[in-house]
Design a protein around this motif. Structure first.
Motif, PDB file in Angstrom:
ATOM      1  N   TYR A 112       0.869  -1.182   0.000  1.00  0.00           N
ATOM      2  CA  TYR A 112       0.000   0.000   0.000  1.00  0.00           C
ATOM      3  C   TYR A 112       0.902   1.228   0.000  1.00  0.00           C
ATOM      4  CZ  TYR A 112      -3.259   3.583   1.559  1.00  0.00           C
ATOM      5  OH  TYR A 112      -4.008   4.722   1.643  1.00  0.00           O
ATOM      6  N   THR A 113       0.756   2.074  -1.006  1.00  0.00           N
ATOM      7  CA  THR A 113       1.536   3.303  -1.096  1.00  0.00           C
ATOM      8  C   THR A 113       0.783   4.401  -0.359  1.00  0.00           C
ATOM      9  OG1 THR A 113       2.421   2.596  -3.224  1.00  0.00           O
ATOM     10  CG2 THR A 113       2.640   4.924  -2.678  1.00  0.00           C
TER      11      THR A 113
ATOM     12  N   VAL B 179      -3.242   0.591  -3.217  1.00  0.00           N
ATOM     13  CA  VAL B 179      -2.466  -0.640  -3.339  1.00  0.00           C
ATOM     14  C   VAL B 179      -1.848  -0.593  -4.735  1.00  0.00           C
ATOM     15  CG1 VAL B 179      -2.571  -3.156  -3.465  1.00  0.00           C
ATOM     16  CG2 VAL B 179      -3.929  -1.929  -1.742  1.00  0.00           C
ATOM     17  N   THR B 180      -0.526  -0.690  -4.793  1.00  0.00           N
ATOM     18  CA  THR B 180       0.164  -0.477  -6.064  1.00  0.00           C
ATOM     19  C   THR B 180       1.014  -1.658  -6.529  1.00  0.00           C
ATOM     20  OG1 THR B 180       1.969   0.582  -4.873  1.00  0.00           O
ATOM     21  CG2 THR B 180       0.272   2.033  -5.778  1.00  0.00           C
TER      22      THR B 180
ATOM     23  N   GLN C 275       4.306  -4.758 -10.142  1.00  0.00           N
ATOM     24  CA  GLN C 275       3.547  -3.511 -10.070  1.00  0.00           C
ATOM     25  C   GLN C 275       2.186  -3.778 -10.696  1.00  0.00           C
ATOM     26  OE1 GLN C 275       5.362  -0.183 -12.079  1.00  0.00           O
ATOM     27  NE2 GLN C 275       3.922   1.270 -11.193  1.00  0.00           N
ATOM     28  N   LEU C 276       1.123  -3.371 -10.024  1.00  0.00           N
ATOM     29  CA  LEU C 276      -0.219  -3.596 -10.552  1.00  0.00           C
ATOM     30  C   LEU C 276      -0.456  -2.727 -11.784  1.00  0.00           C
ATOM     31  CD1 LEU C 276      -2.364  -3.683  -7.278  1.00  0.00           C
ATOM     32  CD2 LEU C 276      -1.312  -5.590  -8.502  1.00  0.00           C
ATOM     33  N   ASP C 277      -1.145  -3.281 -12.775  1.00  0.00           N
ATOM     34  CA  ASP C 277      -1.503  -2.509 -13.963  1.00  0.00           C
ATOM     35  C   ASP C 277      -2.428  -1.359 -13.595  1.00  0.00           C
ATOM     36  OD1 ASP C 277      -0.004  -4.155 -15.627  1.00  0.00           O
ATOM     37  OD2 ASP C 277      -1.709  -5.456 -16.075  1.00  0.00           O
ATOM     38  N   SER C 278      -3.327  -1.624 -12.671  1.00  0.00           N
ATOM     39  CA  SER C 278      -4.253  -0.602 -12.186  1.00  0.00           C
ATOM     40  C   SER C 278      -4.174  -0.569 -10.666  1.00  0.00           C
ATOM     41  CB  SER C 278      -5.692  -0.934 -12.580  1.00  0.00           C
ATOM     42  OG  SER C 278      -5.814  -0.972 -13.982  1.00  0.00           O
ATOM     43  N   GLU C 279      -3.870   0.590 -10.132  1.00  0.00           N
ATOM     44  CA  GLU C 279      -3.813   0.739  -8.683  1.00  0.00           C
ATOM     45  C   GLU C 279      -5.208   0.555  -8.101  1.00  0.00           C
ATOM     46  OE1 GLU C 279      -2.423   4.743  -8.565  1.00  0.00           O
ATOM     47  OE2 GLU C 279      -0.344   4.163  -8.912  1.00  0.00           O
ATOM     48  N   ILE C 280      -5.257   0.078  -6.863  1.00  0.00           N
ATOM     49  CA  ILE C 280      -6.533  -0.051  -6.167  1.00  0.00           C
ATOM     50  C   ILE C 280      -6.569   1.069  -5.139  1.00  0.00           C
ATOM     51  CG2 ILE C 280      -8.032  -1.547  -4.817  1.00  0.00           C
ATOM     52  CD1 ILE C 280      -6.353  -3.926  -5.960  1.00  0.00           C
ATOM     53  N   LEU C 281      -7.355   2.096  -5.450  1.00  0.00           N
ATOM     54  CA  LEU C 281      -7.407   3.278  -4.605  1.00  0.00           C
ATOM     55  C   LEU C 281      -8.076   2.980  -3.269  1.00  0.00           C
ATOM     56  CD1 LEU C 281      -8.488   5.946  -7.251  1.00  0.00           C
ATOM     57  CD2 LEU C 281      -6.190   5.539  -6.339  1.00  0.00           C
ATOM     58  N   LEU C 282      -7.633   3.684  -2.248  1.00  0.00           N
ATOM     59  CA  LEU C 282      -8.235   3.548  -0.929  1.00  0.00           C
ATOM     60  C   LEU C 282      -9.745   3.790  -0.995  1.00  0.00           C
ATOM     61  CD1 LEU C 282      -8.006   3.159   2.124  1.00  0.00           C
ATOM     62  CD2 LEU C 282      -7.404   5.591   2.302  1.00  0.00           C
ATOM     63  N   SER C 283     -10.164   4.751  -1.795  1.00  0.00           N
ATOM     64  CA  SER C 283     -11.601   5.042  -1.920  1.00  0.00           C
ATOM     65  C   SER C 283     -12.363   3.825  -2.451  1.00  0.00           C
ATOM     66  CB  SER C 283     -11.830   6.259  -2.810  1.00  0.00           C
ATOM     67  OG  SER C 283     -11.259   6.063  -4.087  1.00  0.00           O
ATOM     68  N   ALA C 284     -11.771   3.061  -3.355  1.00  0.00           N
ATOM     69  CA  ALA C 284     -12.429   1.853  -3.882  1.00  0.00           C
ATOM     70  C   ALA C 284     -12.493   0.765  -2.816  1.00  0.00           C
ATOM     71  CB  ALA C 284     -11.689   1.348  -5.117  1.00  0.00           C
ATOM     72  N   ILE C 285     -11.420   0.617  -2.046  1.00  0.00           N
ATOM     73  CA  ILE C 285     -11.416  -0.373  -0.966  1.00  0.00           C
ATOM     74  C   ILE C 285     -12.502  -0.037   0.046  1.00  0.00           C
ATOM     75  CG2 ILE C 285     -10.058  -1.341   0.942  1.00  0.00           C
ATOM     76  CD1 ILE C 285      -7.536  -0.757  -0.833  1.00  0.00           C
TER      77      ILE C 285
ATOM     78  N   THR D  40      -8.986   0.858   7.238  1.00  0.00           N
ATOM     79  CA  THR D  40      -7.944   1.884   7.323  1.00  0.00           C
ATOM     80  C   THR D  40      -6.623   1.217   7.019  1.00  0.00           C
ATOM     81  OG1 THR D  40      -7.707   1.519   9.706  1.00  0.00           O
ATOM     82  CG2 THR D  40      -9.120   3.341   9.033  1.00  0.00           C
ATOM     83  N   PRO D  41      -5.774   1.867   6.232  1.00  0.00           N
ATOM     84  CA  PRO D  41      -4.473   1.280   5.954  1.00  0.00           C
ATOM     85  C   PRO D  41      -3.657   1.196   7.242  1.00  0.00           C
ATOM     86  CG  PRO D  41      -4.762   3.383   4.794  1.00  0.00           C
ATOM     87  CD  PRO D  41      -5.991   3.128   5.578  1.00  0.00           C
ATOM     88  N   PRO D  42      -2.794   0.224   7.342  1.00  0.00           N
ATOM     89  CA  PRO D  42      -2.022   0.075   8.573  1.00  0.00           C
ATOM     90  C   PRO D  42      -0.939   1.143   8.704  1.00  0.00           C
ATOM     91  CG  PRO D  42      -1.266  -1.485   6.934  1.00  0.00           C
ATOM     92  CD  PRO D  42      -2.465  -0.788   6.348  1.00  0.00           C
TER      93      PRO D  42
END
Length: 142
Positions: free
Chosen positions: A42-43, A50-51, A102-112, A120-122
């Motif tokens: 997680y960046t 998540v990247t 590296q993920l082709d598409s990042e998974i944004l915190l808003s999507a999670i 919440t990210p750790p």
């Protein structure tokens, strides 16, 4: 049974992990993972996503001095940054990563948060239930 470790890392260090100039992620506390376990990267801000994913190659636990002496070229940080981070610590923990993707598409915190509103990210790391994660992913893609 293998574990999923979600780990928060600053963007500049994630870039170094992806480029291969940083193969060891440093921590003060040792996660309960072993070689072969999966790391979800997680960046942190400003990206907040998540990247990448990686595999644990090994866990290295040494004094900060020995960690620097043996692995300085794999840490992706300056000696000053290293010394600042471990200034009051007697133990340095390194998570050696391999098979970094590296993920082709990042998974944004808003999507999670759409799936898990209380997520919440750790601050450092947390463990995920891979079966719950898979079920959530299937629900999202339906």
């Amino acid at each position: 049974m293998s574990k999923l470790l979600l780990i928060s890392i600053k963007e500049k260090y994630v870039s170094r992990i992806i480029s291969g100039s940083k193969t060891i992620e440093l921590r003060k506390a040792q996660p309960k993972v072993k070689a072969g376990d999966t790391v979800i990267i997680y960046t942190t801000q400003p990206k907040k996503a998540v990247t990448a994913i990686a595999t644990v190659k090994q866990i290295i636990k040494l004094s900060p001095q020995k960690m620097w002496e043996r692995y300085e070229n794999n840490l992706g940080i300056t000696q000053n940054e290293f010394e600042d981070y471990y200034q009051n610590s007697s133990t340095a923990v390194g998570i050696e990563l391999c098979s970094i993707i590296q993920l082709d598409s990042e998974i944004l915190l808003s999507a999670i948060k759409m799936i898990h509103p209380r997520f919440t990210p750790p601050q450092t790391f947390k463990y995920l239930d891979k079966f719950q994660t898979f079920r959530d992913y299937k629900n999202l893609s339906n």
